[in-house]
Design a protein around this motif. Structure first.
Motif, mmCIF file in Angstrom:
data_model
loop_
_atom_site.group_PDB
_atom_site.id
_atom_site.type_symbol
_atom_site.label_atom_id
_atom_site.label_comp_id
_atom_site.label_asym_id
_atom_site.label_seq_id
_atom_site.Cartn_x
_atom_site.Cartn_y
_atom_site.Cartn_z
ATOM 1 N N PRO A 188 4.339 -1.102 -5.841
ATOM 2 C CA PRO A 188 3.614 -0.785 -4.598
ATOM 3 C C PRO A 188 4.561 -0.446 -3.436
ATOM 4 O O PRO A 188 5.669 -0.953 -3.383
ATOM 5 N N LYS A 189 4.039 0.374 -2.527
ATOM 6 C CA LYS A 189 4.815 0.696 -1.326
ATOM 7 C C LYS A 189 4.917 -0.559 -0.461
ATOM 8 O O LYS A 189 3.939 -1.254 -0.254
ATOM 9 N N VAL A 190 6.085 -0.823 0.019
ATOM 10 C CA VAL A 190 6.218 -1.969 0.900
ATOM 11 C C VAL A 190 6.113 -1.513 2.358
ATOM 12 O O VAL A 190 5.446 -2.112 3.166
ATOM 13 N N GLN A 191 6.749 -0.398 2.646
ATOM 14 C CA GLN A 191 6.639 0.136 4.011
ATOM 15 C C GLN A 191 5.212 0.616 4.245
ATOM 16 O O GLN A 191 4.517 1.028 3.330
ATOM 17 N N THR A 192 4.769 0.508 5.472
ATOM 18 C CA THR A 192 3.381 0.856 5.740
ATOM 19 C C THR A 192 3.304 1.874 6.866
ATOM 20 O O THR A 192 4.260 2.109 7.587
ATOM 21 N N GLU A 226 -3.806 0.625 10.541
ATOM 22 C CA GLU A 226 -4.889 -0.321 10.818
ATOM 23 C C GLU A 226 -4.856 -0.744 12.279
ATOM 24 O O GLU A 226 -3.869 -0.517 12.974
ATOM 25 N N ARG A 241 -6.958 -2.764 -0.634
ATOM 26 C CA ARG A 241 -5.996 -1.672 -0.468
ATOM 27 C C ARG A 241 -4.794 -1.835 -1.397
ATOM 28 O O ARG A 241 -4.190 -0.840 -1.823
ATOM 29 N N TYR A 242 -4.452 -3.070 -1.699
ATOM 30 C CA TYR A 242 -3.344 -3.302 -2.630
ATOM 31 C C TYR A 242 -3.685 -2.733 -4.001
ATOM 32 O O TYR A 242 -2.859 -2.077 -4.638
ATOM 33 N N GLU A 264 -4.679 1.457 -3.328
ATOM 34 C CA GLU A 264 -3.660 2.363 -2.785
ATOM 35 C C GLU A 264 -2.246 1.881 -3.089
ATOM 36 O O GLU A 264 -1.282 2.576 -2.776
ATOM 37 N N GLY A 265 -2.124 0.679 -3.645
ATOM 38 C CA GLY A 265 -0.802 0.102 -3.851
ATOM 39 C C GLY A 265 -0.126 -0.210 -2.526
ATOM 40 O O GLY A 265 1.085 -0.241 -2.410
ATOM 41 N N ARG A 266 -0.953 -0.433 -1.521
ATOM 42 C CA ARG A 266 -0.412 -0.666 -0.180
ATOM 43 C C ARG A 266 -0.294 -2.155 0.103
ATOM 44 O O ARG A 266 -1.195 -2.926 -0.195
ATOM 45 N N MET A 267 0.836 -2.532 0.673
ATOM 46 C CA MET A 267 1.063 -3.947 0.938
ATOM 47 C C MET A 267 1.869 -4.093 2.216
ATOM 48 O O MET A 267 3.046 -3.789 2.251
#
Lengths: 10, 210
Positions: A1-5, A9, B168-169, B172-175
């Motif tokens: 997973p992407k860590v940077q966002t 939000e 979303r995790y 979208e794989g978003r964290m």
């Protein structure tokens, strides 16, 4: 997973 | 955009409308912590600096503007209706929260830049900003029903973000680690209140803290 966002939000 | 996030944002919006309604109809600032409300102004201004250089969506921009403007308006209203003669229960040393949030922001951030540090600072500050309000509630003993609804709606907002992050995790794989951890902290800060709210308000009893 992407860590940077994108700060898309509240 | 998923259902948890929309409901979370709506409950955040409603909480502010309840607060403005409560203060303007009673023409009284009693039972509301000015410290908590001033902290929210700092939270929104420091978090939404990206209004100047990042466009996400019209929804996102309008909500950010609403939160900044409404939080400033609330502080203005509270100052207007605050009576100097009233014995204040707003005694929590709020600078500890600011200081703690700032230290956390220096340690946990995605980039050591002013904007990113302020963004992280706003999340940590938000997670504990309700504490002066909870102290007022505890010292007053009994609160107006609207005040308790306000605090509930405000707490619900970040709690609803938790299933949003889980969703979303997986989709979208978003964290966003900082948002998730501070969001969980925020919900824990509310947990005691949620429990009392459930017992007293949902079961239709007078709101009174032990």
């Amino acid at each position: 997973p992407k860590v940077q966002t994108s700060h898309d939000e509240l | 955009m998923n259902i948890f996030r929309i409901l979370g944002d709506i409950s955040h919006l409603i909480s502010i409308l309840i607060l403005i309604h409560a203060v303007s109809t009673t023409k009284s600032a009693q039972g509301i912590s000015l410290k908590t409300q001033a902290a929210y102004v700092v939270v929104f201004v420091s978090r939404y600096l990206d209004l100047f250089f990042r466009y996400v969506s019209l929804y996102n921009t309008l909500m950010k503007l609403f939160f900044i403007v409404s939080s400033i308006y609330v502080v203005f209203l509270l100052n207007r209706y605050k009576k100097n003669s009233e014995k204040t229960n707003d005694i929590f040393p709020v600078w500890y929260l600011f200081g703690g949030a700032f230290v956390f922001a220096l340690i946990f951030n995605y980039e050591f830049s002013i904007v990113e540090i302020l963004w992280s600072f706003s999340l940590w500050l938000e997670s504990v900003a309700i504490i002066p309000q909870l102290v007022v509630l505890q010292r007053t003993g009994e609160a107006q029903l609207l005040t308790t609804h306000y605090i509930f709606a405000l707490g619900l907002y970040r709690a609803l973000y938790i299933p949003n992050w889980i969703y979303r995790y997986y989709t979208e794989g978003r964290m966003d680690k900082i948002a998730v951890i501070s969001g969980i902290l925020q919900t824990i800060v509310y947990s005691d209140f949620f429990y009392i709210y459930y017992k007293k308000v949902v079961k239709n009893l007078k709101f009174k803290l032990p």
